[in-house]
Design a protein around this motif. Structure first.
Motif, PDB file in Angstrom:
ATOM      1  N   THR A   6       0.818  -1.207   0.000  1.00 49.79           N
ATOM      2  CA  THR A   6       0.000   0.000   0.000  1.00 49.79           C
ATOM      3  C   THR A   6       0.852   1.258   0.000  1.00 49.79           C
ATOM      4  OG1 THR A   6      -0.109  -0.030   2.414  1.00 49.79           O
ATOM      5  CG2 THR A   6      -1.894  -1.143   1.210  1.00 49.79           C
ATOM      6  N   GLY A   7       0.204   2.360  -0.343  1.00 50.24           N
ATOM      7  CA  GLY A   7       0.878   3.641  -0.313  1.00 50.24           C
ATOM      8  C   GLY A   7      -0.108   4.755  -0.568  1.00 50.24           C
ATOM      9  N   GLY A   8       0.431   5.966  -0.634  1.00 49.30           N
ATOM     10  CA  GLY A   8      -0.418   7.119  -0.885  1.00 49.30           C
ATOM     11  C   GLY A   8       0.346   8.410  -0.754  1.00 49.30           C
ATOM     12  N   CYS A   9      -0.399   9.486  -0.818  1.00 46.29           N
ATOM     13  CA  CYS A   9       0.200  10.815  -0.745  1.00 46.29           C
ATOM     14  C   CYS A   9       0.406  11.236   0.710  1.00 46.29           C
ATOM     15  CB  CYS A   9      -0.688  11.813  -1.470  1.00 46.29           C
ATOM     16  SG  CYS A   9      -2.265  12.092  -0.650  1.00 46.29           S
ATOM     17  N   ARG A  10       0.986  12.389   0.872  1.00 52.80           N
ATOM     18  CA  ARG A  10       1.297  12.925   2.198  1.00 52.80           C
ATOM     19  C   ARG A  10       0.053  13.222   3.033  1.00 52.80           C
ATOM     20  NH1 ARG A  10       4.590  18.482   3.345  1.00 52.80           N
ATOM     21  NH2 ARG A  10       5.028  18.078   5.533  1.00 52.80           N
ATOM     22  N   VAL A  52      -3.474  -3.392  -9.344  1.00 47.71           N
ATOM     23  CA  VAL A  52      -3.418  -2.198  -8.501  1.00 47.71           C
ATOM     24  C   VAL A  52      -4.786  -1.544  -8.416  1.00 47.71           C
ATOM     25  CG1 VAL A  52      -2.469   0.140  -8.346  1.00 47.71           C
ATOM     26  CG2 VAL A  52      -0.987  -1.758  -9.020  1.00 47.71           C
ATOM     27  N   ALA A  53      -5.160  -1.137  -7.215  1.00 44.27           N
ATOM     28  CA  ALA A  53      -6.347  -0.314  -6.995  1.00 44.27           C
ATOM     29  C   ALA A  53      -5.854   1.065  -6.571  1.00 44.27           C
ATOM     30  CB  ALA A  53      -7.231  -0.921  -5.909  1.00 44.27           C
ATOM     31  N   LEU A  54      -6.259   2.083  -7.286  1.00 49.17           N
ATOM     32  CA  LEU A  54      -5.837   3.457  -7.026  1.00 49.17           C
ATOM     33  C   LEU A  54      -7.087   4.266  -6.747  1.00 49.17           C
ATOM     34  CD1 LEU A  54      -3.496   5.529  -7.076  1.00 49.17           C
ATOM     35  CD2 LEU A  54      -3.810   5.669  -9.540  1.00 49.17           C
ATOM     36  N   ASP A  55      -7.127   4.967  -5.600  1.00 48.97           N
ATOM     37  CA  ASP A  55      -8.326   5.662  -5.191  1.00 48.97           C
ATOM     38  C   ASP A  55      -7.987   7.065  -4.717  1.00 48.97           C
ATOM     39  OD1 ASP A  55     -11.101   5.939  -4.512  1.00 48.97           O
ATOM     40  OD2 ASP A  55     -10.562   5.595  -2.417  1.00 48.97           O
ATOM     41  N   GLY A  56      -8.785   8.007  -5.083  1.00 50.91           N
ATOM     42  CA  GLY A  56      -8.614   9.363  -4.588  1.00 50.91           C
ATOM     43  C   GLY A  56      -9.162  10.387  -5.550  1.00 50.91           C
ATOM     44  N   LYS A  57     -10.121  11.155  -5.104  1.00 51.67           N
ATOM     45  CA  LYS A  57     -10.698  12.205  -5.940  1.00 51.67           C
ATOM     46  C   LYS A  57      -9.708  13.331  -6.185  1.00 51.67           C
ATOM     47  CE  LYS A  57     -15.521  11.381  -5.020  1.00 51.67           C
ATOM     48  NZ  LYS A  57     -15.983  10.621  -3.942  1.00 51.67           N
ATOM     49  N   ALA A  58      -8.659  13.418  -5.350  1.00 45.94           N
ATOM     50  CA  ALA A  58      -7.674  14.478  -5.494  1.00 45.94           C
ATOM     51  C   ALA A  58      -6.589  14.136  -6.512  1.00 45.94           C
ATOM     52  CB  ALA A  58      -7.021  14.774  -4.134  1.00 45.94           C
TER      53      ALA A  58
END
Length: 150
Positions: A6-10, A52-58
């Motif tokens: 997993t991962g993501g932005c700050r 990969v599942a990528l999620d985020g309205k931003a």
């Protein structure tokens, strides 16, 4: 190391999860990656996009030729890139991974563009250009199939 990874932005507005092991982990010294990351060298973890599942309205993107880079539109964190010549693959910034220490790069790419003051004294292979061959015939050493330099 076992999936999921997993991962993501700050700020947490963008998250992703890979359900399989990465197929490629590398450093990149090219000027495009330097500008996109703001760092003297970038590191990437490559997965097959269908794993990969990528999620985020931003999530926002920037396209430059065949490469589309994604980043968080809220905090600006670089997230990933997709090269249309590498169908079905996505490369996440190593720093965007929740457990970056689990992903050890195995090669340096684009060392022809490495900054002269940057010294990375490891024994990893060093490719003059890309470490992932493109279907256009470019090999990792930057040569075309006919032996000429690209």
């Amino acid at each position: 190391m076992t999936a999921p990874h997993t991962g993501g932005c700050r700020c947490g507005a963008v998250r992703f999860e890979a359900s399989a092991e990465p197929h490629h982990i590398s450093y990149c010294h090219c000027s495009d990656c330097r500008r996109a990351s703001g760092a003297p060298v970038s590191a990437f973890v490559g997965f097959m996009a269908d794993q990969v599942a990528l999620d985020g309205k931003a999530l926002k993107t920037y396209e430059n030729g065949p490469v589309r880079r994604s980043f968080c539109g809220t905090c600006g964190s670089p997230i990933a890139y997709v090269d249309e010549r590498l169908g079905g693959q996505i490369y996440f910034m190593l720093g965007a991974m929740d457990m970056p220490a689990y992903f050890r790069p195995t090669v340096h790419a684009h060392v022809r563009e490495q900054l002269p003051f940057l010294h990375m004294p490891d024994a990893l292979p060093r490719e003059l250009k890309t470490s992932v061959p493109r279907p256009d015939g470019q090999r990792p050493d930057g040569q075309r199939p006919d032996g000429t330099q690209s």
